[in-house]
Design an enzyme around this catalytic site. Sequence first.
Site, PDB file in Angstrom:
ATOM      1  NE  ARG A  21     -10.474 -15.109   0.260  1.00  0.00           N
ATOM      2  CZ  ARG A  21      -9.494 -16.006   0.355  1.00  0.00           C
ATOM      3  NH1 ARG A  21      -9.583 -17.165  -0.258  1.00  0.00           N
ATOM      4  NH2 ARG A  21      -8.416 -15.715   1.045  1.00  0.00           N
ATOM      5  NE  ARG A  54     -30.026  -2.122  -4.650  1.00  0.00           N
ATOM      6  CZ  ARG A  54     -29.734  -3.381  -4.360  1.00  0.00           C
ATOM      7  NH1 ARG A  54     -28.942  -4.061  -5.162  1.00  0.00           N
ATOM      8  NH2 ARG A  54     -30.208  -3.950  -3.272  1.00  0.00           N
ATOM      9  CG  HIS A 106     -34.902   4.259   2.824  1.00  0.00           C
ATOM     10  ND1 HIS A 106     -36.069   4.259   2.114  1.00  0.00           N
ATOM     11  CD2 HIS A 106     -34.779   2.995   3.326  1.00  0.00           C
ATOM     12  CE1 HIS A 106     -36.623   3.045   2.168  1.00  0.00           C
ATOM     13  NE2 HIS A 106     -35.854   2.264   2.897  1.00  0.00           N
ATOM     14  CD  GLU A 131     -39.110  -0.001   2.539  1.00  0.00           C
ATOM     15  OE1 GLU A 131     -38.923   0.577   1.450  1.00  0.00           O
ATOM     16  OE2 GLU A 131     -38.321   0.114   3.505  1.00  0.00           O
ATOM     17  CE  LYS A 188     -28.568  -1.086  -1.371  1.00  0.00           C
ATOM     18  NZ  LYS A 188     -29.227   0.199  -1.085  1.00  0.00           N
ATOM     19  CG  HIS A 204     -36.786   0.081   7.814  1.00  0.00           C
ATOM     20  ND1 HIS A 204     -35.777   1.011   7.780  1.00  0.00           N
ATOM     21  CD2 HIS A 204     -37.058  -0.230   6.511  1.00  0.00           C
ATOM     22  CE1 HIS A 204     -35.445   1.247   6.515  1.00  0.00           C
ATOM     23  NE2 HIS A 204     -36.206   0.509   5.728  1.00  0.00           N
ATOM     24  CD  GLU A 227     -27.647   2.436  -3.342  1.00  0.00           C
ATOM     25  OE1 GLU A 227     -28.251   1.458  -2.896  1.00  0.00           O
ATOM     26  OE2 GLU A 227     -27.387   3.444  -2.679  1.00  0.00           O
ATOM     27  CG  HIS A 274     -31.664   4.811   7.126  1.00  0.00           C
ATOM     28  ND1 HIS A 274     -30.866   4.464   6.064  1.00  0.00           N
ATOM     29  CD2 HIS A 274     -32.406   3.712   7.405  1.00  0.00           C
ATOM     30  CE1 HIS A 274     -31.137   3.219   5.700  1.00  0.00           C
ATOM     31  NE2 HIS A 274     -32.056   2.740   6.488  1.00  0.00           N
ATOM     32  CG  ASN A 307     -31.537   4.032  -0.663  1.00  0.00           C
ATOM     33  OD1 ASN A 307     -31.888   3.033  -0.060  1.00  0.00           O
ATOM     34  ND2 ASN A 307     -30.412   4.088  -1.349  1.00  0.00           N
ATOM     35  CE  LYS A 323     -34.322  -4.259  -3.649  1.00  0.00           C
ATOM     36  NZ  LYS A 323     -34.012  -4.020  -2.280  1.00  0.00           N
TER      37      LYS A 323
END
Length: 371
Positions: A123, A248, A255, A192, A145, A273, A244, A259, A252, A234
């Site tokens: 956990r 946040r 993105h 980025e 993330k 990427h 997010e 993506h 993106n 960041k």
Amino acid sequence: MIEIPVDIPGQPSSVFVARGALENLPSILTMHAATKLPRRVLLCFDRNCSVHAQQAVRVLRAAGVIVTEFGLLAAEDAKSAAVVETIWDAALAARLDRGDSFIAIGGGIVGDLVGFAAATYLRGVRVVQIPTTLLSMVDAAIGGKTGINRTLPEGGLGKNLVGAFWQPSITIVDANTLRTLPKRELRSGLAECIKHGLIADASLFRDIAHDASELANNHEPSMDRLLPRAIVVKTAIVARDPLERCERAKLNLGHTFGHAIETLPTDHGKLLHGEAVAIGLVAAAAAARALKMVSAEEASSIANALASCELPRTFHGETSAAEVIRRMGFDKKFEGGVMKLILPRGIGACEIVENPPHEVVLEGLRAIGIA
Ligand code: GLY
């Protein structure tokens, strides 16, 4: 050494930036309250950067830590539930308990996978992120993330569709590791950094554009100036909105378009990427231009900065606007049937635009050669 705190209530973390940090790993772990020197670690690394992993193994063992090594071949198809299971099993075999730690050494793929395994093992156990790519130094290894990919119902790879927010106890950025990074990967990371300038720091954007050829060739003084500035964009956003819920999502930028094209075959092989993000930034700038959020000059300055970093600005391959829009529908920025596009507002700010007109999305796609 520069320490950049990530002030998340209840989960304080830090990013340490220093050339040679890897050699001092035990003392960095000891000095930080959130980590301490663990008794055992599962050190997961990308086999492409074994040399850095071996350095970490050597200094940790010399400090008395029991280290179990776990090598991975970083590729998008390794970001799977099956590979996470093998990491859990390696941790069980090494008898890691909750006082122990995972360490991830590599780029975003290793960081996401190992972070997810750490988030779920017992956990949740501590994870130290040691990024070895520029992209993960300024983005992926900061902010917690984690996740894996899944196949979409109609086929194709859905990136990061299963995961968890799990903050690294610390992130250690040693820019010496960039010396072994292929130039194409380095330039992909610059996309980025440009994104961070566009989101929140116009002078960072201008300085990257100015120093592009040095940065694209890993000129170390330029890189040392860039790293903390790109990281602070960041960490500041993550500290304000770790889960997010709102702000946040601005990280993106580029993105949603990126993506959607990242896993499509192109005439020149697969996109990295950051290359997909670079193309996505051009699409976002064109969509913002259609909404009068940026001027023509600002849109061109974005494309020019990317070009100066030797990044692609258009997509060359078999696809259609309909196919890309279908893929955009599976993006995590699509919520309750509402498409959310992150678009620049001038240089140094951006906004979340809900349900942009179809024509605006098409305008973005046309700018990157998709009709
Ligand atoms: N890479 C975007 C984020 O961490 O939110």
